[in-house]
Design a protein around this motif. Structure first.
Motif, short mmCIF file in Angstrom:
data_model
loop_
_atom_site.label_atom_id
_atom_site.label_comp_id
_atom_site.label_asym_id
_atom_site.label_seq_id
_atom_site.Cartn_x
_atom_site.Cartn_y
_atom_site.Cartn_z
N VAL A 192 6.49 -34.20 -48.48
CA VAL A 192 6.04 -33.59 -49.75
C VAL A 192 5.01 -34.50 -50.42
CG1 VAL A 192 6.77 -32.80 -52.04
CG2 VAL A 192 8.22 -32.37 -50.06
N MET A 193 5.24 -35.81 -50.35
CA MET A 193 4.32 -36.78 -50.95
C MET A 193 2.97 -36.80 -50.21
SD MET A 193 5.75 -38.10 -53.61
CE MET A 193 6.49 -36.51 -53.92
N LEU A 194 3.04 -36.63 -48.88
CA LEU A 194 1.79 -36.56 -48.10
C LEU A 194 0.95 -35.37 -48.55
CD1 LEU A 194 3.09 -37.22 -44.45
CD2 LEU A 194 1.73 -38.78 -45.84
N PRO A 197 0.51 -45.07 -47.50
CA PRO A 197 1.86 -45.66 -47.55
C PRO A 197 2.96 -44.66 -47.25
CG PRO A 197 0.87 -45.62 -49.73
CD PRO A 197 -0.21 -45.29 -48.77
N ASN A 198 2.77 -43.39 -47.66
CA ASN A 198 3.80 -42.39 -47.35
C ASN A 198 3.81 -42.04 -45.87
OD1 ASN A 198 5.47 -41.32 -49.66
ND2 ASN A 198 3.47 -41.35 -50.61
N ALA A 199 2.63 -42.07 -45.24
CA ALA A 199 2.57 -41.90 -43.78
C ALA A 199 3.31 -43.06 -43.11
CB ALA A 199 1.11 -41.85 -43.32
N SER A 200 3.09 -44.29 -43.61
CA SER A 200 3.79 -45.47 -43.06
C SER A 200 5.31 -45.33 -43.26
CB SER A 200 3.31 -46.75 -43.75
OG SER A 200 1.93 -46.93 -43.56
N ALA A 201 5.72 -44.88 -44.45
CA ALA A 201 7.15 -44.73 -44.75
C ALA A 201 7.78 -43.66 -43.85
CB ALA A 201 7.35 -44.37 -46.22
N LEU A 202 7.07 -42.56 -43.63
CA LEU A 202 7.60 -41.49 -42.78
C LEU A 202 7.74 -41.97 -41.33
CD1 LEU A 202 6.92 -37.73 -43.07
CD2 LEU A 202 6.91 -38.75 -40.80
N GLN A 239 17.49 -46.95 -44.86
CA GLN A 239 16.54 -45.86 -44.57
C GLN A 239 16.33 -44.97 -45.79
OE1 GLN A 239 16.93 -44.59 -40.61
NE2 GLN A 239 15.85 -42.67 -40.89
N SER A 240 17.36 -44.84 -46.64
CA SER A 240 17.26 -43.97 -47.83
C SER A 240 16.28 -44.52 -48.86
CB SER A 240 18.64 -43.81 -48.48
OG SER A 240 19.15 -45.08 -48.86
N LEU A 241 15.90 -45.81 -48.71
CA LEU A 241 14.99 -46.44 -49.69
C LEU A 241 13.59 -46.68 -49.13
CD1 LEU A 241 17.22 -49.15 -51.42
CD2 LEU A 241 16.28 -47.10 -52.45
N THR A 242 13.32 -46.13 -47.94
CA THR A 242 12.01 -46.40 -47.31
C THR A 242 10.85 -46.03 -48.22
OG1 THR A 242 13.04 -45.90 -45.19
CG2 THR A 242 10.66 -46.09 -45.20
N GLY A 243 10.92 -44.84 -48.85
CA GLY A 243 9.84 -44.38 -49.73
C GLY A 243 9.64 -45.32 -50.91
N THR A 244 10.74 -45.72 -51.53
CA THR A 244 10.67 -46.63 -52.68
C THR A 244 10.05 -47.97 -52.30
OG1 THR A 244 12.61 -45.62 -53.71
CG2 THR A 244 12.08 -47.85 -54.41
N VAL A 245 10.54 -48.55 -51.20
CA VAL A 245 10.06 -49.87 -50.77
C VAL A 245 8.58 -49.82 -50.41
CG1 VAL A 245 10.30 -51.66 -49.01
CG2 VAL A 245 12.35 -50.67 -50.05
N SER A 253 6.35 -47.70 -51.46
CA SER A 253 5.52 -47.44 -52.64
C SER A 253 5.34 -48.71 -53.47
CB SER A 253 6.13 -46.32 -53.50
OG SER A 253 7.36 -46.74 -54.02
N TRP A 254 6.38 -49.54 -53.56
CA TRP A 254 6.23 -50.83 -54.22
C TRP A 254 5.25 -51.71 -53.44
CZ3 TRP A 254 7.32 -52.64 -58.89
CH2 TRP A 254 8.24 -51.94 -59.68
#
Length: 406
Positions: A82-84, A122-127, A339-345, A347-348
């Motif tokens: 969704v962020m992508l 970064p969202n591509a990296s997180a995904l 894994q549940s915090l991948t997006g948060t980490v 993005s920081w």
């Protein structure tokens, strides 16, 4: 089922590589012409032009640094895909509109919004980090790095051709069209196995830093991202002026400066996947330590060269250290976060990278004014050496040259 999931992460990597390539190309093809574009939007003194160009450049990074953590929290609630889509469509519209501005303040306003919608890479990296098997994540992130690095390499060349053949305005409009293609590719071909984290769960779990096993490691890695990016960006504004000085203002200066500026990206492209694969097999810490030591050894002599050829060779080598440092930091963040915090980490991580871009441009200018261009390279080497020393001292895990736990 395992084969299907195996195929999915590989397909995600292929599609997001193309997406980050187009995104990297889109952003970099407009950057060299921003100050020229600003100049065409009014009648300014040299001081005003410098100020407006600086604000136009910096405002995007300032907003990214502020809003990235909020988007990261939302990514862990709603999913990285969704962020992508939010990022690619939002930036397609905003950058496309930059081709129609008539005043510098309209351009600054749209650059502000660009920072608000940023976050595709970064969202591509997180995904990729969350969908790829952990034992393959270093290699996958290394490959993904080559996507936006390649785009950054080709972007200025393509932007120059477009600006020459059409106009700078058309460069913005075509970049918007490219990003619309990225939106459709991401919407139709990227797949995510996502388990949402509700706001109530996030509130119960408290601060994201309390949920990671080693908060000190994560914080030091985030600060390291900022310092590595600060080093890169302190060089960017002065590299063409340094080339001009080394060539004694004679010869094809812009062409040579363009080649010298592109060389680190070329070597990153070659080195990142191999170094990521090596890290997965032998330990990401080894790659990180190598990256710092190699960067310091390559930055120092750049302040003392008398030949543009020698500068070119050393700049090429810097790309190898970039290919080690950025993916290694991302891999260590992945392997030391739930894994549940991948997006948060992630993005920081983007937020700290944006701060590095902002501070780098600022310090590069200040140091160049105080100590000439040579001082910028020496300042960067010392900063990275101090960063490495802090990392070595504060994070004992870095000294253990073994594979990081998944």
């Amino acid at each position: 089922m395992g084969t299907q999931k195996n195929d999915q992460w590989r397909r995600n990597l292929a599609v997001l590589w193309l997406g980050t390539f187009i995104a990297g190309m889109g952003f970099s093809e407009i950057m060299p012409f921003l100050s020229l574009y600003v100049d065409g939007l009014g009648t300014f003194t040299q001081g005003q032009l410098t100020m407006y160009s600086g604000v136009t450049y910096a405002v995007t990074f300032f907003v990214i640094a502020l809003v990235s953590p909020l988007w990261g929290k939302l990514a862990d609630q709603k999913g990285r895909k969704v962020m992508l889509l939010r990022s690619s469509l939002g930036m397609a519209v905003v950058i496309g509109l930059m081709g129609f501005v008539t005043t510098v303040w309209q351009l600054i306003g749209l650059r502000f919004l660009q920072g608000f919608f940023a976050g595709y890479i970064p969202n591509a990296s997180a995904l990729i980090a969350s969908e790829t098997p952990r034992e393959k994540s270093g290699n996958a992130l290394g490959i993904l790095t080559t996507g936006y690095v390649s785009g950054n390499l080709i972007g200025p060349v393509l932007g120059g051709i477009l600006a020459q053949v059409f106009s700078i305005r058309w460069t913005f409009i075509l970049t918007g069209i490219f990003l619309t293609i990225v939106f459709f590719l991401s919407a139709t071909l990227v797949h995510e196995h996502f388990t949402p984290v509700s706001r109530a769960q996030q509130a119960r779990q408290g601060s994201w830093l309390k949920q990671v096993q080693n908060p000190k490691l994560i914080l030091v890695l985030l600060v390291s991202t900022m310092i590595i990016q600060m080093g890169n960006n302190s060089i960017t504004p002065i590299i063409s002026l340094y080339v001009k000085q080394l060539m004694h203002n004679v010869g094809p200066i812009t062409l040579v400066a363009g080649i010298v500026a592109a060389l680190p990206g070329l070597s990153t492209l070659l080195a990142a996947p191999k170094l990521g694969e090596y890290g997965d097999r032998h330990g990401t810490s080894r790659v990180l330590v190598f990256g710092y030591v190699f960067a310091v050894l390559m930055y120092f002599p750049q302040g003392f060269v008398s030949s543009v050829w020698l500068l070119g060779i050393l700049r090429f080598m810097i790309g190898v250290s970039d290919g080690a440092l950025f993916p290694a930091v991302q891999t260590l963040l992945t392997k030391n976060s739930p894994q549940s915090l991948t997006g948060t980490v992630f993005s920081w991580n983007q937020s700290f990278q944006a701060l590095g871009s902002m501070f780098g441009s600022l310090f590069g200018g200040v140091v160049a004014n105080m100590f000439n261009y040579n001082g910028v390279f020496i300042f960067t080497a010392i900063t990275l050496l101090v960063n490495f020393g802090l990392l070595w001292w504060l994070v004992p895990e870095i000294r253990q040259f073994r594979q990081q736990h998944a």
